[in-house]
Design an enzyme around this catalytic site. Structure first.
Site, PDB file in Angstrom:
ATOM      1  N   ASN A 107       0.858  -1.211  -0.008  1.00 51.40           N
ATOM      2  CA  ASN A 107       0.046  -0.117  -0.165  1.00 51.40           C
ATOM      3  C   ASN A 107       0.717   1.216  -0.051  1.00 51.40           C
ATOM      4  OD1 ASN A 107      -2.517   1.493   0.120  1.00 51.40           O
ATOM      5  ND2 ASN A 107      -1.971   2.011   2.319  1.00 51.40           N
ATOM      6  N   HIS A 109       0.667   5.211   1.445  1.00 45.78           N
ATOM      7  CA  HIS A 109      -0.088   5.957   2.176  1.00 45.78           C
ATOM      8  C   HIS A 109       0.610   7.388   2.129  1.00 45.78           C
ATOM      9  CE1 HIS A 109      -2.548   7.065   5.586  1.00 45.78           C
ATOM     10  NE2 HIS A 109      -1.554   7.539   6.204  1.00 45.78           N
ATOM     11  N   SER A 136       4.675   6.763   2.443  1.00 38.97           N
ATOM     12  CA  SER A 136       5.328   5.806   2.841  1.00 38.97           C
ATOM     13  C   SER A 136       4.702   4.492   1.996  1.00 38.97           C
ATOM     14  CB  SER A 136       4.823   5.439   4.202  1.00 38.97           C
ATOM     15  OG  SER A 136       5.370   6.415   5.110  1.00 38.97           O
ATOM     16  N   ASP A 145      -2.742   0.617   8.410  1.00 31.66           N
ATOM     17  CA  ASP A 145      -1.593   1.806   8.119  1.00 31.66           C
ATOM     18  C   ASP A 145      -0.617   1.389   9.045  1.00 31.66           C
ATOM     19  OD1 ASP A 145      -3.168   2.717   6.142  1.00 31.66           O
ATOM     20  OD2 ASP A 145      -3.742   4.242   7.192  1.00 31.66           O
TER      21      ASP A 145
HETATM   22  C1  GAR Z   1      -2.836   8.706  -2.773  1.00 30.00           C
HETATM   23  O1  GAR Z   1      -2.554   9.837  -2.132  1.00 30.00           O
HETATM   24  C2  GAR Z   1      -2.500   7.514  -1.839  1.00 30.00           C
HETATM   25  O2  GAR Z   1      -1.489   7.839  -1.166  1.00 30.00           O
HETATM   26  C3  GAR Z   1      -3.665   7.683  -1.006  1.00 30.00           C
HETATM   27  O3  GAR Z   1      -4.794   7.911  -1.977  1.00 30.00           O
HETATM   28  C4  GAR Z   1      -4.318   8.812  -3.101  1.00 30.00           C
HETATM   29  C5  GAR Z   1      -4.810   8.128  -4.230  1.00 30.00           C
HETATM   30  O4  GAR Z   1      -4.611   9.020  -5.401  1.00 30.00           O
HETATM   31  N1  GAR Z   1      -4.041   6.540  -0.340  1.00 30.00           N
HETATM   32  C6  GAR Z   1      -4.732   6.703   0.876  1.00 30.00           C
HETATM   33  O5  GAR Z   1      -4.915   7.387   1.491  1.00 30.00           O
HETATM   34  C7  GAR Z   1      -4.978   5.278   1.393  1.00 30.00           C
HETATM   35  N2  GAR Z   1      -5.573   5.238   2.929  1.00 30.00           N
HETATM   36  P1  GAR Z   1      -4.393   8.146  -7.000  1.00 30.00           P
HETATM   37  O6  GAR Z   1      -5.765   7.598  -7.228  1.00 30.00           O
HETATM   38  O7  GAR Z   1      -4.183   9.443  -7.866  1.00 30.00           O
HETATM   39  O8  GAR Z   1      -3.398   7.140  -7.010  1.00 30.00           O
END
Ligand code: GAR
Length: 210
Positions: A107, A109, A136, A145
């Protein structure tokens, strides 16, 4: 080549970074499928544009989390991927699903874990008055997480930062580090041993700062 299944819920910019790395020859892996829990996720269009098989598994069609995750596990297993990549998949996963893919699910985060687990990480980092923030990549384990962190991308927080400005700065690092970590896994350099991430045979005592 190792195969991946990527799970998304939204924009899919991290998926795009993986697609771009693949096309540049920097990611020796085959993206078998992109699965979204939201039918309108823009990332599905990115996948289609790259010729990648897409599936929608809408959580609203299921009575509960266990039923959804059981179906999701079956959908993923149908592709027999070496690695499952969570790329903005905004759902809490059952322990059963996480344990099934233990050691083969990553994942990303948007914080420097263990700081700011959960949501709204950028505004929380601003409110906390931190001078550094980032992203991360970690192995997924049942606690949210909290799995072993493999690598982090660090950015400064500037005095006049707003949430969108900081989010954009972090997102650029996400797009840089996620393909690198997935590449390590694809090359067989990265494993999970118990609760420890191991890179090139070395247990990681702290995350690699990329
Ligand atoms: C990213 O910033 C990722 O780190 C976050 O969602 C966004 C997705 O963007 N993930 C989380 O918050 C997981 N809990 P994307 O769809 O443009 O890749």
């Amino acid at each position: 080549t190792p195969s991946l299944v990527v799970l998304i819920s939204g924009s899919g910019s991290n998926l795009q970074a993986l697609i771009d790395a693949r096309e540049a020859g920097d990611l020796p892996a085959d993206i078998r499928a992109v699965i979204s829990n939201r039918p309108d996720a823009y990332g599905l269009e990115r996948a289609r544009a790259a010729g990648i098989h897409t599936e929608v598994l809408d959580h609203r069609d299921f009575a509960g989390r266990t039923a959804y995750d059981t179906a999701l596990q079956q959908r993923i297993d149908a592709h027999a991927p070496e690695l499952v990549v969570l790329a903005g998949f905004m759902r809490i996963l059952t322990d059963e699903l996480v344990n099934h893919f233990r050691g083969r699910m990553l994942n990303i985060h948007p914080s420097l874990l263990p700081a700011f687990r959960g949501l709204h990480t950028h505004s929380r980092a601003l409110e906390a008055g931190h001078s550094e923030h980032g992203c991360s990549v970690h192995f997924v384990t049942p606690a949210l997480d909290a799995g072993p962190v493999i690598a982090q991308g660090v950015v400064p927080i500037e005095a006049d930062d707003s949430e969108p400005v900081l989010a954009r700065r972090v997102r650029q690092q996400e797009h840089r580090i996620y393909p690198l970590v997935v590449r390590w896994f694809a090359q067989g350099r990265l494993q999970l041993d118990g609760d420890t991430a191991v890179l090139d045979g070395q247990p990681l005592e702290e995350p690699v700062r990329l």
